[in-house]
Design a protein around this motif. Sequence first.
Motif, short mmCIF file in Angstrom:
data_model
loop_
_atom_site.label_atom_id
_atom_site.label_comp_id
_atom_site.label_asym_id
_atom_site.label_seq_id
_atom_site.Cartn_x
_atom_site.Cartn_y
_atom_site.Cartn_z
N CYS A 188 0.67 -1.03 -0.09
CA CYS A 188 0.06 0.04 0.26
C CYS A 188 1.08 1.44 -0.13
O CYS A 188 1.79 1.34 0.82
CB CYS A 188 -0.94 0.12 1.07
N SER A 189 0.58 2.03 -0.96
CA SER A 189 1.36 3.50 -0.98
C SER A 189 1.01 4.32 -0.19
O SER A 189 -0.20 4.50 0.16
CB SER A 189 1.38 3.85 -2.51
N ILE A 190 1.79 5.14 0.80
CA ILE A 190 1.44 5.96 1.69
C ILE A 190 1.94 7.31 1.23
O ILE A 190 3.10 7.42 0.85
CB ILE A 190 1.95 5.69 3.06
N TYR A 191 1.12 8.44 1.09
CA TYR A 191 1.55 9.78 0.89
C TYR A 191 1.29 10.72 1.79
O TYR A 191 0.35 10.44 2.66
CB TYR A 191 0.58 10.16 -0.45
N HIS A 192 2.02 11.66 2.09
CA HIS A 192 2.00 13.07 2.90
C HIS A 192 1.87 14.32 2.17
O HIS A 192 2.79 14.29 1.22
CB HIS A 192 3.14 12.95 3.77
N LEU A 193 0.79 15.14 2.57
CA LEU A 193 0.79 16.46 2.03
C LEU A 193 0.70 17.53 3.24
O LEU A 193 0.06 17.25 4.12
CB LEU A 193 -0.33 16.52 1.06
N ALA B 57 2.07 19.45 -6.31
CA ALA B 57 1.44 19.23 -7.55
C ALA B 57 1.98 17.81 -7.90
O ALA B 57 1.34 16.92 -8.57
CB ALA B 57 1.90 20.34 -8.65
N ASP B 58 3.24 17.46 -7.88
CA ASP B 58 3.93 16.24 -8.47
C ASP B 58 3.28 15.02 -7.58
O ASP B 58 2.98 14.06 -8.16
CB ASP B 58 5.35 16.19 -8.21
N LYS B 59 3.28 15.20 -6.30
CA LYS B 59 2.77 14.21 -5.18
C LYS B 59 1.17 14.03 -6.02
O LYS B 59 0.91 12.83 -6.02
CB LYS B 59 2.75 14.65 -4.05
N LEU B 60 0.49 14.92 -5.89
CA LEU B 60 -0.88 14.68 -6.33
C LEU B 60 -1.26 14.09 -7.95
O LEU B 60 -2.02 13.34 -8.13
CB LEU B 60 -1.63 16.10 -6.28
N GLN B 61 -0.19 14.47 -8.70
CA GLN B 61 -0.29 13.72 -10.17
C GLN B 61 0.11 12.29 -9.79
O GLN B 61 -0.78 11.37 -10.40
CB GLN B 61 0.67 14.44 -10.84
#
Length: 813
Positions: free
Chosen positions: A525-530, A540-544
């Motif tokens: 599972c990929s985990i992202y932080h904003l 923007a790169d993370k959201l894309q």
Amino acid sequence: MRSIAHIRQSDGKIQTVEEHSHSVRQIAEWIGDKIGVKHIAGLAGLLHDAGKFSVKFVNYILTASRNPDNPPKRGSVDHSTAGGQLLDRFVKAGPRDKNLYLLAEIVCNAIISHHAYLHDYISPEAESPYLTRIQEKHIDDLDAITDGFHKLVMDREHFRQYVESAAQELAVFLTKPSSEDGRSRLMFLTKYVFSALIDADRTDTRLFEENKTWSPATDTKDLFANYYEKLLIKLSELNKDSEDISPVNHYRRLMSDSCDNFAEQPSDIYKLSIPTGGGKTLASLRYGLKHALNRHKERVIYIVPYTTIIEQNAEEVRQILQDDERVLEHHSNVVDDPDHTYDDEWADGLVNVNQKLKLAKDNWDAPIIFTTMVQFLNVFYAHGSRNIRRLHNLSRSVIVFDEVQKVPVHCVSLFNRALNFLKDFGDSSIVLCTATQPALDYVEHKLNIPAKADMIPRTKDITCAFKRVNVIDRASQETFDTEKLASFVREQVEKQSNVLVILNTRTVVKKLYEQLKELLADDECSIYHLSTSMCAAHRADKLQEIRRRLERNEKLVCVSTQLIEAGVDISFNCVIRSLAGLDSIAQAAGRCNRHGKDPLRPVYIIDHAEENLDRLPEIKIGKSLTRAMLVDMKRDPSAYCGDIFSDAAISRYFADFYQHFRLQLNYFIPPLHRDMISLLISDDGPDSLVQAYVRNKGGRPTLFSLNSMRTAAQHFQVIDSPTTAVLVPYGEEGSEIIARFNGETSLADLSNLMRRAQRYTVNLYKHELDRLTKHDGVISLMDGKVYALMETAYNHEYGVSPDNDGEWGLYLL
């Protein structure tokens, strides 16, 4: 008589005072004409540098030119006061006329302030800094300066006629129908004239330095017609490509068409209440472009909340309009704009680094602009000439406030007054665009909105069509700590595949992110932080990347602050929102099942016990009010029409919210025991500034204007703690921008560089900047006017690393 306004750096050519005065007059007249004050603004342009008709000044600038390594002390020759004293003396030599006296006060204040900020007419200390400068400061050669002005710039008879034309304009301005009283409109007029002078002066100086001549901006009619045609083509393609004839798409098209039809209406303040996911950006752009064509507007401006991001909408509009150059993003002031109390042009006519930064084109002169609520409010109320320089470009515009419910509570009255001025005097059309219209009329200083203000009536059919989520209240049952929340997120990932978690503070966002990385390490599972610690380009790169994974229905979790709630076109199968204001929860729900492709998807409201909201009073109170409403619905499921996002619920929430903050709506300033409105629009009451002046001086001031604009500006800040914009070395472009700021840059290149830098800045609080400085993580450029992070002070996961321990190498992968 010899006169020197500026000496060009490249070839030593002299621009005379008379050349500069007429050029600035011409530009200021063009700016002033937009609101019917051509001669008032032009008068400020004519006189602003009259003090340079002085032997002292000529000797001063020549000495500085010949001794660049050891110039005279800047500000040691005052050239700003003389023009104001010249006009004041001219007006008061004739019979006492209120319009002429008011005219002199407006124009003189702009002149004497044009290297700093507007003076207080009456200060909280019961003094008059304005009168001290205009009537008491001695200018040795004022008679010679006056003779030089009339001999080389404008003779006495033509000057008298010009002043009379300006006074006639003022008389018309004061009788124009408006909900704003006389003192309010005079305050805004003074700011507008000051804006015109600042921009005209800096524009002409920049053009002289670049060896160019000024010409009025080209008519935007053909450009907007081209933009409008491209937008219609894009909308047609979207409709053709979409095989989905769901109610959501049907009503999106219907609302877009309604906005197009509404563009025929006169300029005014309108409400655009489109449900989240209803296509507000393109629908409002369609209105804006067509209305600009019909009503001869010069630009379309989008104002978004300071808590969100703007690059997505700007990029979408760029692609549709096929124009990278003329769509401007303005996130923050890249250059520091300190409070100077002296005329701060080095050598007052020679260009150094500080002057270059001031002259760089940074005035919102673009046909399409995306900026933030912070920047909009700063234009009207914050200290610093860089902010107010942009004010005049808000006139003759279509201004769309996206998510207008995010206006900071203490700024609501100031916000309403600014909009009334732009509508009544600036010939601008205002759109209050949101899914949850706030009750802005609960405050004393109301918006002047027409009776039929709704661009699209909210019908039950539209509400039902955009119901895409099932709100599940867990907040009134239990509380979550980070560990418990992480386990709950893991459960939802197994059920829903992808989950968005929105929390109220960066601290808990980061903590949950770390916990999930550990908990889901073996779950593919990929985990992202904003968060706002990342620059816009990074987010923007993370959201894309997130969107690509969502399209492939991969397992992922995104943990974010509220920045993702507004202006971000993204759709998750499940959203978990920490308890906050009802408007925030509604916006969070808009990131779930956004396009209505699936049956109802879950939105969980949880209470995170580890969030510290003591410094976030609006979120804290919003959380309390929402909790009470959820309890109401638990007791009676039919409360608020059985829907926590109903119009009845939203109306009740904002009424209670503003009632709670009723004592702060006029921007109260504790150190002065006054509110901002009383400083900007002073009256004659017993507690007024003028009565304090009478008690201090033993008599009334010889003034019609009685406000404290400089003091008000010095105390104004949209957010409680002021921030500083810092460039970050994200990617090749971020690093290149920093390198170029550190090198030799022409004025033309500097203007472009400041524009490009917007996407590579992060706004840091003072304690964050101090911490970075302590750990050698920040450097200063351009003589300390621009800050940049070291490469090791920026992290690929979190953005800014306050301890200067980022893992920069991971960016190069």
